[in-house]
Scaffold this motif. Structure first.
Motif, mmCIF file in Angstrom:
data_model
loop_
_atom_site.group_PDB
_atom_site.id
_atom_site.type_symbol
_atom_site.label_atom_id
_atom_site.label_comp_id
_atom_site.label_asym_id
_atom_site.label_seq_id
_atom_site.Cartn_x
_atom_site.Cartn_y
_atom_site.Cartn_z
ATOM 1 N N ASP A 46 0.840 -1.187 0.000
ATOM 2 C CA ASP A 46 0.000 0.000 0.000
ATOM 3 C C ASP A 46 0.880 1.243 0.000
ATOM 4 O O ASP A 46 1.929 1.270 0.649
ATOM 5 N N ALA B 198 -6.948 8.452 0.670
ATOM 6 C CA ALA B 198 -7.703 7.602 -0.249
ATOM 7 C C ALA B 198 -9.143 7.480 0.259
ATOM 8 O O ALA B 198 -9.378 7.407 1.465
ATOM 9 N N THR C 134 -13.393 5.963 -0.887
ATOM 10 C CA THR C 134 -14.162 5.048 -1.729
ATOM 11 C C THR C 134 -15.627 5.478 -1.742
ATOM 12 O O THR C 134 -16.497 4.814 -1.154
ATOM 13 N N HIS D 69 -12.870 4.513 -6.601
ATOM 14 C CA HIS D 69 -11.699 4.260 -5.759
ATOM 15 C C HIS D 69 -10.704 5.387 -6.002
ATOM 16 O O HIS D 69 -10.030 5.429 -7.034
ATOM 17 N N PRO E 158 -7.358 7.549 -5.190
ATOM 18 C CA PRO E 158 -6.061 7.369 -4.540
ATOM 19 C C PRO E 158 -5.778 8.482 -3.536
ATOM 20 O O PRO E 158 -6.393 9.547 -3.566
ATOM 21 N N PHE F 208 -12.975 -5.920 -9.205
ATOM 22 C CA PHE F 208 -12.586 -5.033 -8.115
ATOM 23 C C PHE F 208 -11.114 -5.191 -7.752
ATOM 24 O O PHE F 208 -10.514 -4.259 -7.197
ATOM 25 N N ASP F 209 -10.525 -6.347 -8.046
ATOM 26 C CA ASP F 209 -9.091 -6.490 -7.794
ATOM 27 C C ASP F 209 -8.302 -5.498 -8.643
ATOM 28 O O ASP F 209 -7.342 -4.876 -8.168
ATOM 29 N N ALA G 15 -9.504 -2.643 -9.768
ATOM 30 C CA ALA G 15 -9.812 -1.310 -9.248
ATOM 31 C C ALA G 15 -8.876 -0.944 -8.108
ATOM 32 O O ALA G 15 -8.375 0.195 -8.018
ATOM 33 N N GLN G 16 -8.627 -1.880 -7.211
ATOM 34 C CA GLN G 16 -7.761 -1.602 -6.059
ATOM 35 C C GLN G 16 -6.302 -1.445 -6.478
ATOM 36 O O GLN G 16 -5.581 -0.573 -5.955
ATOM 37 N N ARG H 210 -5.919 1.939 -8.054
ATOM 38 C CA ARG H 210 -5.885 2.996 -7.044
ATOM 39 C C ARG H 210 -4.505 3.079 -6.399
ATOM 40 O O ARG H 210 -3.956 4.177 -6.239
ATOM 41 N N ARG H 211 -3.945 1.942 -6.011
ATOM 42 C CA ARG H 211 -2.625 1.968 -5.382
ATOM 43 C C ARG H 211 -1.560 2.522 -6.326
ATOM 44 O O ARG H 211 -0.541 3.053 -5.870
ATOM 45 N N SER I 60 -10.346 4.747 -9.966
ATOM 46 C CA SER I 60 -10.991 3.699 -10.752
ATOM 47 C C SER I 60 -12.464 3.594 -10.370
ATOM 48 O O SER I 60 -12.812 3.588 -9.184
#
Length: 276
Positions: free
Chosen positions: A8, A17, A19, A36, A38, A60-61, A63-64, A67-68, A73
């Motif tokens: 992260d 961050a 959501t 999402h 950042p 969603f994986d 999307a995360q 974002r990182r 996203s």
């Protein structure tokens, strides 16, 4: 070097961050989405993730990971699906994707969530890959587009018109997936494909994407979008155009890329980093 698949980023107490849930109006329905955002002041480039039919895999994986890596996203549901009002149709999917792109250009929304809508990317899976390419072809504001195991509706329409048994198999397959969808049927969806015909053939979009960055990912063990039908002809057409920046891959995996999720994420991040 920071790896968004393994760690992260540091927390930013001033610009953390977030959501938030968002809604977008399309055809009188309120599309439900989740953004999402950042950490950091931004403004952040935006990636819209367009899911497939009927929406069991929403990525969603990705999307995360995005974002990182510093990308905002968005994941959302189309009209007539998963509790969203209105009726489901392929045309409504295209209208909804365009409505979301337009909504993300709203100055107040962009400022509230630290977004840079001038750097907007569409990434779609299966039916979402079709919607991503179709939308990018008609929306010059889309900077880059990626199709993952994209479903070529125009090609399938031709197959259905040419062979009644193939048509019947598509009607049956679509009917089995209607659980989260409203106001449609397998027969209606195949008829809509046939009516659209070659206007929904992905290879034909090459001239409209000539100035764009395009990523095409095929899936070699896929029975839903076999690569020789849905991937290779599109790659060939875009190479012949040629599309401004074209990247393409064929992975030995299934339609959901079930055992290639890290590979998929790394490929997308690498593509985005190389986009002009």
């Amino acid at each position: 070097m920071f790896d968004p698949l393994a760690a992260d980023p540091p927390r930013d107490p001033d610009f953390p961050a977030t959501t938030p849930a968002l809604t977008f109006d399309s055809g009188g329905a309120s599309l439900l989405g989740v953004l999402h955002v950042p950490a950091g002041r931004g403004p952040h480039p935006v990636v819209v993730l367009l899911h497939g039919f009927p929406g069991n895999e929403r990525n969603f994986d990705l999307a995360q990971v995005l974002r990182r890596a510093g990308y905002a996203s968005l994941v959302f549901h189309y009209r007539g699906s998963w509790g969203v009002g209105g009726s489901w149709s392929w045309a409504h999917v295209l209208e909804d994707a365009a409505a979301v792109v337009a909504g993300l250009r709203d100055e107040e929304l962009a400022a509230a969530h630290r977004l840079d809508p001038r750097r907007l990317v569409l990434i779609g899976h299966s039916m979402g890959g079709f919607a991503a390419l179709m939308t990018a072809a008609t929306e010059p504001s889309v900077a880059a587009v990626a199709s993952v195991a994209g479903f070529d509706f125009g090609t399938v329409a031709a197959l259905c018109r040419a062979n009644p048994s193939v048509r019947a198999s598509y009607v049956e397959a679509l009917t089995r997936e209607l659980g989260p969808l409203r106001c449609t049927s397998g027969e209606a969806l195949v008829s809509e494909m046939e009516a659209a015909g070659d206007s929904w053939r992905l290879a034909g979009l090459a001239p409209l994407l000539a100035e764009r960055s395009v990523l095409l990912i095929g899936t070699g063990l896929d029975t839903v979008t076999p690569y020789d039908v849905h991937h290779e002809p599109v790659v060939t057409a875009y190479q012949a155009q040629p599309v401004g920046y074209l990247e393409h891959h064929l992975f030995a995996t299934d339609h959901a890329l079930s055992d290639h999720r890290v590979t998929l994420a790394r490929t997308i991040l690498s593509f985005l980093a190389r986009c002009p």
